[in-house]
Design a protein around this motif. Structure first.
Motif, PDB file in Angstrom:
ATOM      1  N   LYS A 189       0.836  -1.202   0.000  1.00 31.07           N
ATOM      2  CA  LYS A 189       0.000   0.000   0.000  1.00 31.07           C
ATOM      3  C   LYS A 189       0.873   1.256   0.000  1.00 31.07           C
ATOM      4  O   LYS A 189       0.617   2.218  -0.727  1.00 31.07           O
ATOM      5  N   ALA A 190       1.900   1.241   0.842  1.00 28.77           N
ATOM      6  CA  ALA A 190       2.784   2.400   0.947  1.00 28.77           C
ATOM      7  C   ALA A 190       3.513   2.645  -0.369  1.00 28.77           C
ATOM      8  O   ALA A 190       3.653   3.798  -0.820  1.00 28.77           O
ATOM      9  N   ASN A 191       3.971   1.572  -1.005  1.00 27.68           N
ATOM     10  CA  ASN A 191       4.686   1.731  -2.268  1.00 27.68           C
ATOM     11  C   ASN A 191       3.796   2.345  -3.340  1.00 27.68           C
ATOM     12  O   ASN A 191       4.240   3.161  -4.153  1.00 27.68           O
ATOM     13  N   ALA A 192       2.511   1.953  -3.329  1.00 33.00           N
ATOM     14  CA  ALA A 192       1.591   2.474  -4.339  1.00 33.00           C
ATOM     15  C   ALA A 192       1.445   3.982  -4.221  1.00 33.00           C
ATOM     16  O   ALA A 192       1.563   4.714  -5.209  1.00 33.00           O
ATOM     17  N   VAL A 193       1.164   4.462  -2.991  1.00 30.32           N
ATOM     18  CA  VAL A 193       0.975   5.899  -2.836  1.00 30.32           C
ATOM     19  C   VAL A 193       2.299   6.639  -3.006  1.00 30.32           C
ATOM     20  O   VAL A 193       2.352   7.747  -3.548  1.00 30.32           O
ATOM     21  N   SER A 194       3.400   6.042  -2.576  1.00 31.38           N
ATOM     22  CA  SER A 194       4.702   6.701  -2.691  1.00 31.38           C
ATOM     23  C   SER A 194       5.109   6.851  -4.154  1.00 31.38           C
ATOM     24  O   SER A 194       5.649   7.885  -4.556  1.00 31.38           O
ATOM     25  N   GLN A 195       4.852   5.812  -4.935  1.00 30.80           N
ATOM     26  CA  GLN A 195       5.177   5.902  -6.358  1.00 30.80           C
ATOM     27  C   GLN A 195       4.370   7.004  -7.033  1.00 30.80           C
ATOM     28  O   GLN A 195       4.879   7.726  -7.893  1.00 30.80           O
ATOM     29  N   TYR A 196       3.111   7.145  -6.630  1.00 33.51           N
ATOM     30  CA  TYR A 196       2.283   8.204  -7.199  1.00 33.51           C
ATOM     31  C   TYR A 196       2.827   9.585  -6.809  1.00 33.51           C
ATOM     32  O   TYR A 196       2.920  10.494  -7.637  1.00 33.51           O
ATOM     33  N   THR A 197       3.203   9.726  -5.544  1.00 36.47           N
ATOM     34  CA  THR A 197       3.733  11.014  -5.076  1.00 36.47           C
ATOM     35  C   THR A 197       5.026  11.369  -5.780  1.00 36.47           C
ATOM     36  O   THR A 197       5.221  12.503  -6.227  1.00 36.47           O
ATOM     37  N   THR A 198       5.951  10.409  -5.887  1.00 39.09           N
ATOM     38  CA  THR A 198       7.223  10.699  -6.542  1.00 39.09           C
ATOM     39  C   THR A 198       7.024  11.012  -8.014  1.00 39.09           C
ATOM     40  O   THR A 198       7.689  11.900  -8.564  1.00 39.09           O
ATOM     41  N   LEU A 199       6.078  10.304  -8.676  1.00 41.31           N
ATOM     42  CA  LEU A 199       5.801  10.603 -10.078  1.00 41.31           C
ATOM     43  C   LEU A 199       5.280  12.026 -10.233  1.00 41.31           C
ATOM     44  O   LEU A 199       5.686  12.767 -11.135  1.00 41.31           O
ATOM     45  N   THR A 200       4.393  12.436  -9.316  1.00 37.42           N
ATOM     46  CA  THR A 200       3.850  13.790  -9.367  1.00 37.42           C
ATOM     47  C   THR A 200       4.959  14.826  -9.209  1.00 37.42           C
ATOM     48  O   THR A 200       5.034  15.809  -9.962  1.00 37.42           O
ATOM     49  N   LEU A 201       5.833  14.618  -8.247  1.00 38.27           N
ATOM     50  CA  LEU A 201       6.908  15.581  -8.000  1.00 38.27           C
ATOM     51  C   LEU A 201       7.908  15.614  -9.158  1.00 38.27           C
ATOM     52  O   LEU A 201       8.422  16.679  -9.505  1.00 38.27           O
ATOM     53  N   LYS A 202       8.166  14.466  -9.759  1.00 34.61           N
ATOM     54  CA  LYS A 202       9.063  14.443 -10.913  1.00 34.61           C
ATOM     55  C   LYS A 202       8.455  15.214 -12.085  1.00 34.61           C
ATOM     56  O   LYS A 202       9.147  15.983 -12.761  1.00 34.61           O
ATOM     57  N   ASN A 203       7.162  15.020 -12.306  1.00 30.70           N
ATOM     58  CA  ASN A 203       6.514  15.705 -13.426  1.00 30.70           C
ATOM     59  C   ASN A 203       6.418  17.209 -13.210  1.00 30.70           C
ATOM     60  O   ASN A 203       6.341  17.985 -14.171  1.00 30.70           O
TER      61      ASN A 203
END
Length: 855
Positions: free
Chosen positions: A109-123
């Motif tokens: 669960k943590a990896n899912a939300v973390s991946q979304y957050t990091t993708l947002t910040l990268k974009n």
């Protein structure tokens, strides 16, 4: 209920893209995707919402059930619950399998939300993320925190400091990268908006974590894993990015902070749970700073070794190596980066300025923007983005005008009292907080126990220079008039500050096509240094705009009345100035101007031991000398003196007739004291001094330079004249050759003092600094101060190589070779000799090495 976990958002993204028929999506494709979704489902999901889903825009709340249902239906599922149920069965096997413990489930669960957050910040990164560089200090800060007993840490800095990207790099370094150092930890990386959307509804972080166990009501997350340590594989790291008061509101932020504080302090018995925040300096001072007074705060919160209590920043700026790494990622050539001045690299250490500079040069076909020009473009874009494009720009401008009044445009200092700035103006508080958050203004808290004292200043001096210049423009109706220029001239003494104010005014006149204002700048009684910098900026600006034919700005005869030669000094002896000097040739109207420019180009080629370029410049200098009666009648012309040097270094030939003429001139010349030295005179004096040095006639060099100072005592008062300092350096060199170390040391100390005291006046004149260090190294070696001698000589060699001063490299090798031989440093001696061989192979001045290395 839609919660923080967003368990299957990444899966939903992939399914939507597969249905849309692409592997990756760009922001401009979201509109097309919205239309495709509408065609398939009959429901509208806005372009902005899709940008949030794919991380191109800030997500300030959880996605609505309508959005998730629609996207699931686009992927041919009944709704969001059906989508989750389908992928839950694929993602999770029965619980009895040991490899999928509760810890593993929560980690997924943590990896899912973390991946979304990091993708947002990268974009959202202003620089493509793959071009950014990990910040070693931030990684070390987190490493020390993870190994400590502290429960929480925080990155505190103004907007644009790179806090979010530092967290992304840290998350990949420790938890999500291919070679992550702590892969067994649970890292829950969320945005403060997402956390706030739940916490402000009554949730607490502890109850939210309890819900992630998913094993029924009444289970406590922390107590469960404390009681079952065999199921706990590592630490739980909660990263919350963006505690941003401006987006959340002060009252909500304080409520969120109280909930966060409760959670942090309740982890006293659970040291394996740690919290990492990022927060702006202004928000820290408003919300967190009061808590620092309590002992509990210091016991639970790790602020790091770099914490500055006055400015509320605990992350240093980028290191020079990190700056270079980003530039290399943008395909800047290492040779180009090495040529950046130290002062320019210092400015690029600010992450937002580095971002703007990279963007300036990231346009296809865009050539490198000169660093002098780039600085003004960076500042202009920074102010446009952070000030004029802001909803509160009117209030912000009012505050800045008020600050300029309190500072008297910088004449009374750089600091003003916060109370005086905002007194009786509560409507300005929100705009003031934005100016702090955007790093336009900075607060420094100097309060003591019995006295409240908070000072406000501009974040950087160049912001004060910019706003001062714009203040004058505004008060003169937007016109760079003669009255405006006279006001600036009378209001400020000669200084770098005044010069930069004039540069901003010149830029304004150029961009607003006010040719009268441009001409007015160059008719002011400014120093030669100021005019040189201003003219250089003018030429660079027109060249960058692709319009080198800028001579139309100045009417015919303009530079006869205002000769270029009066402010082209040795500061222009720098290979980066070659293009500028050629551009100035199109403006030169007098013989003296053309001779000055050509002489500088010849000296530049000579210092680089470029024999072929010397031949070209000698041909041009000869034509100039032959066309002017006064120069042609000189006892020794500049062409004759320059050609003597060329022949000697090229072929080892000494033209005896020319030599006799030069020696006779040196012994017999005499001018009335009131006569100014002409450009031709200076060229001859410079060449004769170098000829004496080359021929090893050091006593003649000393006598000649002494006569020059006696004949023209004005040199004694013009301390910063580069020609004077060069003559003093050659004189000190001659004293050393005659073993008069005391006289050489006295002269060298004077030159060193002038160069250090007036360092801002020698922005590009590094050849004087290099020659002075070579002389210092020789003096210290003779005084058996070998450590000082090595440092000075190696520093001089580094500068000489960086700026391609091959003559100085050879002069310096003679000193270094003696030092290395004396200290039996064979390896270093061989390396230095290798560099000399490289120079030998790069020049056709075949006699340069044996003649120069023996001086």
């Amino acid at each position: 209920m839609i919660d923080l976990s967003y368990d299957f958002i990444n899966t939903l993204q992939s399914e939507v893209l597969r249905q849309f028929g692409v592997d990756n999506i760009q922001p401009n494709q979201c509109k097309l995707l919205a239309q495709a979704i509408l065609n398939h489902t009959g429901k509208l999901v806005s372009e902005t919402t899709l940008k949030r889903v794919f991380g191109f825009a800030v997500t300030q709340h959880s996605f609505s059930r309508y959005t998730l249902n629609t996207l699931a239906q686009y992927c041919r599922y009944k709704d969001w619950e059906d989508f989750q149920a389908h992928y839950y069965k694929k993602a999770f096997r029965p619980r009895q399998q040991a490899d999928l413990s509760r810890w593993s489930e929560i980690k997924k669960k943590a990896n899912a939300v973390s991946q979304y957050t990091t993708l947002t910040l990268k974009n959202r990164s202003g620089i493509p993320f793959e071009h950014t560089a990990p910040r070693q200090y931030c990684l070390s800060h987190i490493e020390r925190f993870l190994e400590s007993n502290y429960a929480a840490t925080v990155f505190i800095a103004p907007a644009g400091w790179g806090k979010s990207l530092a967290l992304v790099h840290a998350a990949e370094h420790y938890w999500f990268g291919k070679n992550a150092l702590c892969p067994q930890d649970i890292c829950w990386f969320i945005n403060a908006h997402a956390a706030g959307s739940l916490l402000l509804k009554g949730f607490s972080l502890s109850s939210w974590l309890d819900n992630q166990l998913n094993i029924g009501n009444g289970d406590n997350f922390r107590e469960y894993f404390t009681a079952h340590p065999d199921e706990k594989s590592g630490r739980l790291i909660l990263i919350i990015d963006g505690f941003d008061e401006l987006a959340m509101g002060a009252d909500k932020l304080k409520l969120l902070y109280n909930k966060l504080e409760d959670f942090v302090y309740s982890n006293d018995l659970h040291p394996w749970i740690k919290v990492i925040l990022s927060i702006r300096s202004s928000t820290w001072s408003e919300v967190f700073q009061q808590s620092q007074q309590s002992p509990a705060f210091r016991r639970f919160w790790f602020l790091g070794a770099e914490m500055d209590e006055e400015t509320n920043i605990n992350i240093p700026m980028l290191t020079e190596q990190e700056v270079k790494s980003v530039l290399y990622n943008f395909d800047f050539e290492p040779e180009t980066v090495r040529l950046f001045t130290d002062s320019f690299l210092q400015k690029l250490r600010h992450p937002y300025y580095l971002q703007l500079f990279s963007q300036l040069n990231n346009t296809p076909g865009q050539t490198f923007v000169d660093e002098n020009l780039s600085l003004f473009e960076i500042i202009s874009r920074f102010i446009q983005n952070r000030l004029f494009s802001s909803p509160n720009n009117a209030f912000k401008v009012s505050i800045i005008e008020r600050l300029l009044q309190l500072l008297d445009l910088g004449r009374t200092g750089l600091y003003a009292d916060k109370s005086a700035l905002l007194k009786q103006h509560p409507e300005l508080f929100p705009a003031y907080r934005e100016l702090l958050a955007d790093n336009i203004l900075v607060e420094e808290n100097l309060s003591q126990e019995i006295m409240f004292n908070v000072k406000v200043r501009f974040a950087h001096n160049f912001l004060l220079e910019y706003f001062t210049a714009m203040h004058y423009v505004q008060t003169h109706g937007g016109q760079v008039s003669n009255a405006l220029l006279d006001n600036v001239l009378n209001d400020f003494p000669q200084s770098p500050f005044r010069m930069y104010v004039f540069k901003w005014l010149l830029r304004y006149a150029i961009t607003h096509q006010q040719e009268t204002g441009i001409q007015g700048v160059f008719t002011l009684p400014l120093s030669a240094l100021e005019k040189a910098h201003l003219l250089e900026y003018l030429v660079l600006h027109y060249q960058q705009e692709g319009n080198p034919q800028f001579s139309k700005v100045f009417p015919a005869g303009y530079f006869r009345k205002n000769p270029i030669s009066s402010f082209i000094s040795d500061d222009f002896v720098h290979f980066k100035k070659r293009k500028l000097l050629h551009a100035l040739l199109s403006l030169a109207e007098s013989t003296e101007d053309r001779l000055k420019i050509r002489s500088n180009l010849y000296i530049m080629a000579l210092m680089q031991l470029d024999a072929e370029q010397c031949e070209i410049e000698l041909s041009n200098i000869r034509k100039i000398c032959q066309a002017d009666d006064a120069i042609r009648d000189m006892r020794v012309t500049p062409y004759e003196a320059f050609y003597f040097i060329y022949e000697y270094l090229k072929f080892g030939i000494i033209n005896e007739a020319a030599k006799e003429k030069i020696y006779h001139f040196a012994l017999c010349w005499s001018f009335p004291q009131q006569k100014n030295i002409s450009v031709a005179d200076e060229a001859v004096f410079r060449a004769i001094s170098f000829i004496f040095l080359l021929l090893g006639d050091h006593q003649h060099l000393i006598d000649f330079s002494q006569r020059l100072f006696n004949e023209h005592p004005s040199f004694l008062f013009n301390r910063t004249d580069p020609f004077r300092l060069m003559m003093l350096c050659w004189k000190a060199q001659a004293h050393l050759a005659l073993n008069d170390v005391a006289a050489a040391k006295r002269i060298n100390l004077h030159v060193d003092k002038v160069l250090k005291h007036y360092s801002s006046d020698f922005f590009n004149g590094r050849h004087l600094e290099t020659l002075q260090k070579i002389i210092s190294a020789e003096i210290w070696f003779r005084e058996n101060e070998c450590n000082k001698a090595i440092r000075a000589a190696e520093s001089a060699m580094e500068t000489a190589q960086k700026l391609d001063f091959k003559i100085f490299s050879l002069l310096n090798f003679g000193v270094l070779n003696r030092i290395y031989h004396h200290l039996q440093m064979d390896k270093q001696q061989k390396e230095a000799m290798h560099k000399v061989e490289i120079i030998r192979g790069s020049t056709t001045f075949t006699q340069a090495l044996p003649n120069l290395m023996q001086l």
